[in-house]
Each structure stands twice: as C-alpha cells, then as structure tokens.
Write a protein that holds these residues in place. Structure first.
Motif, mmCIF file in Angstrom:
data_model
loop_
_atom_site.group_PDB
_atom_site.id
_atom_site.type_symbol
_atom_site.label_atom_id
_atom_site.label_comp_id
_atom_site.label_asym_id
_atom_site.label_seq_id
_atom_site.Cartn_x
_atom_site.Cartn_y
_atom_site.Cartn_z
ATOM 1 N N GLY A 215 0.792 -1.224 0.000
ATOM 2 C CA GLY A 215 0.000 0.000 0.000
ATOM 3 C C GLY A 215 0.822 1.271 0.000
ATOM 4 N N LEU A 269 -6.079 -3.095 -5.145
ATOM 5 C CA LEU A 269 -5.163 -2.803 -4.048
ATOM 6 C C LEU A 269 -5.831 -3.039 -2.689
ATOM 7 C CD1 LEU A 269 -2.342 -1.642 -3.942
ATOM 8 C CD2 LEU A 269 -3.333 0.627 -3.864
ATOM 9 N N LEU A 270 -7.062 -2.542 -2.585
ATOM 10 C CA LEU A 270 -7.810 -2.684 -1.335
ATOM 11 C C LEU A 270 -8.033 -4.150 -1.009
ATOM 12 C CD1 LEU A 270 -9.464 -1.364 0.923
ATOM 13 C CD2 LEU A 270 -11.411 -1.342 -0.591
ATOM 14 N N THR A 273 -4.695 -5.879 0.202
ATOM 15 C CA THR A 273 -4.305 -5.597 1.591
ATOM 16 C C THR A 273 -5.329 -6.165 2.557
ATOM 17 O OG1 THR A 273 -5.344 -3.455 1.342
ATOM 18 C CG2 THR A 273 -2.971 -3.531 1.127
ATOM 19 N N PHE A 274 -6.596 -6.102 2.187
ATOM 20 C CA PHE A 274 -7.660 -6.635 3.022
ATOM 21 C C PHE A 274 -7.412 -8.121 3.284
ATOM 22 C CE2 PHE A 274 -12.188 -8.110 3.411
ATOM 23 C CZ PHE A 274 -12.473 -7.416 4.563
ATOM 24 N N ASN A 277 -4.381 -8.751 5.530
ATOM 25 C CA ASN A 277 -4.664 -8.407 6.922
ATOM 26 C C ASN A 277 -5.514 -9.445 7.620
ATOM 27 O OD1 ASN A 277 -3.555 -5.975 8.023
ATOM 28 N ND2 ASN A 277 -4.464 -4.987 6.263
ATOM 29 N N ILE A 278 -6.552 -9.904 6.920
ATOM 30 C CA ILE A 278 -7.451 -10.880 7.523
ATOM 31 C C ILE A 278 -6.669 -12.146 7.888
ATOM 32 C CG2 ILE A 278 -9.440 -12.374 7.098
ATOM 33 C CD1 ILE A 278 -10.450 -9.687 7.298
ATOM 34 N N LEU B 102 -13.288 -5.948 13.735
ATOM 35 C CA LEU B 102 -12.816 -6.305 12.395
ATOM 36 C C LEU B 102 -12.696 -5.048 11.535
ATOM 37 C CD1 LEU B 102 -12.133 -8.572 10.376
ATOM 38 C CD2 LEU B 102 -14.515 -8.478 9.653
ATOM 39 N N VAL B 105 -9.539 -3.100 12.526
ATOM 40 C CA VAL B 105 -8.337 -3.746 12.003
ATOM 41 C C VAL B 105 -8.227 -3.529 10.494
ATOM 42 C CG1 VAL B 105 -7.275 -5.980 11.581
ATOM 43 C CG2 VAL B 105 -8.212 -5.478 13.807
ATOM 44 N N THR B 106 -9.365 -3.631 9.812
ATOM 45 C CA THR B 106 -9.368 -3.418 8.361
ATOM 46 C C THR B 106 -8.930 -1.999 8.031
ATOM 47 O OG1 THR B 106 -11.215 -4.934 8.239
ATOM 48 C CG2 THR B 106 -10.749 -3.643 6.283
ATOM 49 N N GLY B 109 -5.379 -1.297 8.072
ATOM 50 C CA GLY B 109 -4.573 -1.867 7.007
ATOM 51 C C GLY B 109 -4.830 -1.278 5.624
ATOM 52 N N PRO B 111 -4.502 0.928 2.539
ATOM 53 C CA PRO B 111 -3.409 1.791 2.076
ATOM 54 C C PRO B 111 -3.832 3.253 2.026
ATOM 55 C CG PRO B 111 -3.742 -0.056 0.570
ATOM 56 C CD PRO B 111 -4.881 -0.068 1.532
ATOM 57 N N SER B 112 -2.895 4.133 2.281
ATOM 58 C CA SER B 112 -3.246 5.549 2.357
ATOM 59 C C SER B 112 -3.791 6.077 1.034
ATOM 60 C CB SER B 112 -2.039 6.364 2.808
ATOM 61 O OG SER B 112 -0.957 6.147 1.947
ATOM 62 N N ILE B 113 -3.299 5.544 -0.079
ATOM 63 C CA ILE B 113 -3.791 6.054 -1.365
ATOM 64 C C ILE B 113 -5.254 5.649 -1.576
ATOM 65 C CG2 ILE B 113 -2.966 4.045 -2.702
ATOM 66 C CD1 ILE B 113 -2.801 7.585 -4.031
ATOM 67 N N VAL B 114 -5.653 4.505 -0.994
ATOM 68 C CA VAL B 114 -7.053 4.088 -1.106
ATOM 69 C C VAL B 114 -7.942 5.022 -0.278
ATOM 70 C CG1 VAL B 114 -8.698 2.243 -0.615
ATOM 71 C CG2 VAL B 114 -6.507 1.699 -1.658
#
Lengths: 290, 283
Positions: A215, A269-270, A273-274, A277-278, B102, B105-106, B109, B111-114
C-alpha cells in the motif's frame, strides 16, 4: 428515572459512534465501487486483464493493469526478501540477546523510523540510494525496482520488529528453561525452541509488513522510475499500482475511462491488503489462543 | 568448539543487522539535518514561495499542514475516544462487537492512497466539498481513527477494575463511574496515543494528494472550502516535479527538515508524555 434515561442515551450515542468504523469500511467499498462501476459495463472488466497500460493515446487506449500488478508484486517480493532476515534477526537480538539498557534505547530508536513520513524516506532514497544503486550495479539509471524495494523494506521493518518482538517475548519462560536445563546452548534454545514457538506471530508480523509495503505510495513512486512494463528483474524500472493512482489521478478527466480504471486499480489494491490483513489477524489470534 | 564459534558469529551477525538499521535511521536524520539547517531561516519559514517554489519560503505549506492536522484531530479525537469508551466499558462479546473490531483492524490496514480515493469519491465528489481543507481533514480523520481507538482503549483498560467497582458499589451509575472515576485516570494516556495519530496525519501525502493539496498556491486559505499547500506534498513536488529539481536542493532539504522536525517533535512529545504517565501511575 431521569438518570436512567440519560444513561441509556449515552450508551446509544457511544454505540452510534462506535459504528462509524463499520460505516467507513463499508463506505470505502461503496464509493470505490461507485466510481469504478461504470468501467465494468463499458469497456468491460476484461479490458483490465490486458498486458498494456496505455491510458493516454491518440489511437487506442489500453487499461491492462497486469504490468502494474506485476510491478507491485516484484517490489513487494523483493522488499519481503530484504525484510525477512533483518526483521527476524533484529527482533531476536532485541528481545533475547541485547542487554536491558541496550533494549530500552534500541526499541524507541527503531520506532522513530516508523514515524518518518514516507515522502521524506522517498526523498532520502532519491538523493542517496538511487545514485548508490546506479553506481553499485553499473546501471544507466538507479530508478529501479530494487531501489523501491530497499526503501519499502526500511518502512516495513519497524512494523515487523515490533510485532515479532512481542511474539518472541510472549513465549513462556518455561520453554526456554526446559531447553537450557537439557543442556542446549543459548543459541540452540533461541533457534530451536523460542523462534519456532513464536513463528505464527512472526509470520503475522511479516504479513502485516507486506500489507504496508503493497500500500505504500510516495516513497515507491519517487524511486522506481514508473515504467509500466512486466519484468522480473530488480534492475528494471517498474510502476506500482499505488504510484499509478497517485501520479495519474491529478491529470485525469473526471468520469473518463482512465479515471474509472484508476478506481479499479484502487479496488484491486484494497482487496489485496484486506486479504493479507485478515489472514494475518487469523494467524495472530490462533497463536494467542494457544 | 566449532559450535561455540558459530554461535558467537550468529550473535554478532544479528547485532550487526540491528546496528545497521540504527545506522540508516541516524544517517537519514543527520543527512537532512546537516543539509537542511543552513537553508532554514526565519524568512524561509514566514514568507510566501516565489517562482513556483524555487525561491522564497514555505509559509502556506506550514499553515496548510497545521490546518489539516488541527481539523483532522478535531474530527478523529472525539470519534475515536467515544468508540474506545464503548468498546472497553459497554461492549459485550458478540457479533456486533466482533464486527466493530474487524472494521478497525481493516481500517488500520487500508493503504493511504485508497483512503485518498475514498475521500475523492465521498467528500470531494459525492458530498460536493471539492478539493478543500474539509475534504482533506475528513479523509485523514478516517485514516488515523484506528490509531486513536486502539491506543485509547489500551489506556482505558489500564485503569484497574477496583476503581470502577468501588464507584458502582457506592451507587453511582455506569456513566457517572466512567466519567468521574475512569476517564480522569486514562485521559492523558488516551491523548498520548492520539499524538501519534497527529504525526501520521502531518506526514501523509497520498490521501491529501487527491483531496486537498495544491501544487503551488502562494496565499493563505480563507475558509475550510479552500485548497491549501501542505509540507509533504510540497516536498514531493520540489523533489520530483520541479523543472530545476537539482537547483532547488537547498529548498528540498529545508522543507524535509521542517516536516521531519514537526513529525518527530510530535512523536517525541508522545514518548516523553508516556514515560511521565508511567512514572506517575500508582496502582
């Protein structure tokens, strides 16, 4: 009576604010989907699977995100390769081998690294690391996947160290004592008992670090050269998904295919990373229960 | 004999790795300090930029970043603290609580660009705020919310149960107990964690890139619906987009130094505060 009413109201307000986190997560999916959605109808999601990312062209634009995905994967894989030895070595050193005062100084010092803004790290990479990579490997340009990976490793290391150090320290002392009592040396105990026992925590730490790496935007955009090609060589210039969004969103026409394609990249991308993380959380949780 | 040598070698290798990282951190900071200090002057900090940032100062970027940080905290702090209070004092084990956790936590995580894309889609376009301070603040607030929640909850949980039970046993209601007996002992801890969020908000570039930051805008904002310059974005522009990037090196170093000083200063304050709180705690 009035007190009871007030208590209930407060509880409800707190409950409502606590739900905002859920709303934000839902909102992220909804609003990314809303801007990206029309792309699925015209020109269709198949367009995204192409091998060429040529968003601006006089003849025919092409929105294949494979080069971007490949760029992100290459940089992430390289960064993970660099992070692994350093992350594990350093966290073992800090938690098991360093003297107490040494540890008290080292820990906050490495935490400083987590606080340095990514654009500053990118700037440092641009003036120090890029020329260094160019000179060391005799390349025509230092703006390569390798330079990006080194910077990303640097940014992932604090995350990896702090979580795996936690995992290593939470290994019960009795394990170590038993091993030492059987005549194993300190190093044998560390590598055969402590680290294997902490392995799930260390794995989760590395995965969370990778999430940060995929990210990361600014540092990687500043040093990887941003050429949208599919390559496996660390000495080529690559363009990551994050850098593409950041670099192109400023100049794109609102509502154009290009604009929507960038949101599609954001969704990929989301999801990446999602997922990471999970899985990392699952691993961490399992570890704690045991 | 051979194993003993091997063991010492591994120990030294790990020590070398650790100090190599320390060396890199020190060299980043020292390099920027060394090259940046000569270029930072009172004039640099308090005047407008000229010739698209090649000359003059960085006042609008400093002011912009301060506005963004203050606005972000004003939104994220109450929201984060309230969520933490709910999670630590009210929430029962169950599906809803698990979903909230949840979600947190999500969020941590994403990303900053998102976050930038989300801010663009929701605040800039859907709500029609345009590229403006308010869009940027709200976007950054979403980003630092998990940091504030997690650290605030930790501070709340550090207050011993006996304090709550004593108050409840005397007939105080739940909220009275929280307000009078839990918050006073945890608020400084909550703030400490939140300071780390401030550091993050001040240093992030990607979210503000899409929601607020102006390329070059040599004037101060008048309302929350104006665009502003911001330090991290300004550094990015100077370092990579400026036509004479090599000639404006001193400006780049100086901007990097101001940004670094701001962010590390904020983090240092948090660390010192944490040490003080730990010393003062008496239970």
């Amino acid at each position: 009576m009035r007190v009871a009413w007030k208590e209930k109201a407060i509880k409800l307000i707190l409950l409502a604010t606590a739900s905002t986190s859920i709303l934000i997560v839902a909102g992220i999916f909804v609003f990314l989907g809303r801007e990206a959605g029309p792309f699925a109808i015209e020109p269709g999601l198949k367009e995204l699977l192409g091998k060429r990312w040529i968003p601006v062209s006089f003849q025919k634009e092409s929105f294949g995100i494979l080069p971007l995905v490949a760029g992100s994967l290459l940089v992430t894989a390289l960064a993970t390769l660099i992070t692994l030895p350093f992350g594990i070595g350093t966290s073992v050193y800090i938690s098991e081998l360093a003297r107490p005062t040494e540890r008290e100084i080292l820990k906050p010092f490495i935490e400083i690294l987590a606080g340095i803004p990514s654009v500053v790290i990118g700037f440092f990479g641009l003036i120090v690391l890029v020329p260094l990579v160019k000179a060391c490997f005799r390349l025509s340009t230092g703006l390569t996947a390798l330079a990006g990976a080194i910077l990303l490793a640097l940014m992932a290391i604090p995350t990896v160290i702090s979580i795996s150090e936690d995992a290593i320290r939470s290994v019960p002392v009795s394990y170590k004592q038993a091993s030492l009592a059987l005549g194993a040396s300190k190093m044998q105990t560390i590598w055969r008992v402590t680290v294997p026992a902490a392995l799930p925590g260390i794995t989760a730490a590395v995965m969370l670090g990778m999430g940060r790496v995929i990210g990361e935007t600014m540092a990687v955009m500043m040093v990887t050269g941003n050429a949208a090609i599919i390559t496996a060589s660390p000495f080529d210039s690559v363009r990551t998904m994050t850098a593409t969004i950041a670099a192109e969103m400023g100049e794109v026409a609102f509502g154009s295919n290009h604009y929507r394609a960038l949101f599609c990249v954001g969704i990929v991308l989301l999801l990446a990373t999602f997922g990471l993380n999970i899985v990392a959380q699952k691993v961490l949780k399992k570890h704690r229960v045991r | 004999m051979r194993t003993a040598v091997l063991q010492r070698a591994t120990c030294w290798l790990m020590r070398a790795m650790t100090y190599f990282i320390v060396f890199i951190i020190a060299s980043i900071i020292l390099k920027i300090l060394w090259n940046g200090l000569p270029a930072v002057s009172w004039e640099f900090l308090t005047t407008m930029p000229r010739r698209s940032g090649a000359e003059g100062g960085i006042l609008p970027a400093i002011v912009g970043t301060l506005y963004l940080v203050v606005g972000t905290i004003a939104v994220a702090l109450p929201l984060g603290m309230a969520t933490a209070i709910y999670l630590s004092e009210y929430a029962k084990q169950g599906r809803f609580t698990r979903t909230i956790r949840l979600a947190i936590v999500t969020l941590a995580g994403v990303p900053s660009i998102v976050f930038g894309l989300f801010g663009l889609g929701l605040f800039v376009i859907f709500l029609g705020f345009g590229a403006s301070i308010i869009s940027g603040c709200l976007t950054l607030a979403c980003m630092i919310l998990p940091i504030i929640i997690v650290s605030s909850e930790e501070a709340l949980r550090a207050v011993p149960r006996s304090l709550r039970e004593g108050s409840l046993a005397l007939g105080a209601t739940k909220w009275q107990t929280i307000y009078k007996n839990v918050l006073p002992y945890s608020v400084s801890g909550m703030l400490t964690g939140s300071i780390l969020g401030i550091g993050r908000a001040a240093g992030e570039t990607a979210p503000i890139l899409l929601t607020v930051a102006a390329f070059y805008l040599p004037k101060l904002p008048r309302s929350i619906f104006d665009q502003v310059m911001a330090l991290p974005y300004h550094l990015y522009i100077l370092a990579t987009q400026h036509p004479e990037a090599d000639k404006v090196r001193p400006m780049q170093y100086a901007t990097a130094l101001v940004l670094l000083a701001l962010v590390l200063g904020v983090n240092l304050a948090a660390i010192l505060l944490r040490i003080r709180i730990r010393k003062k705690r008496r239970w």
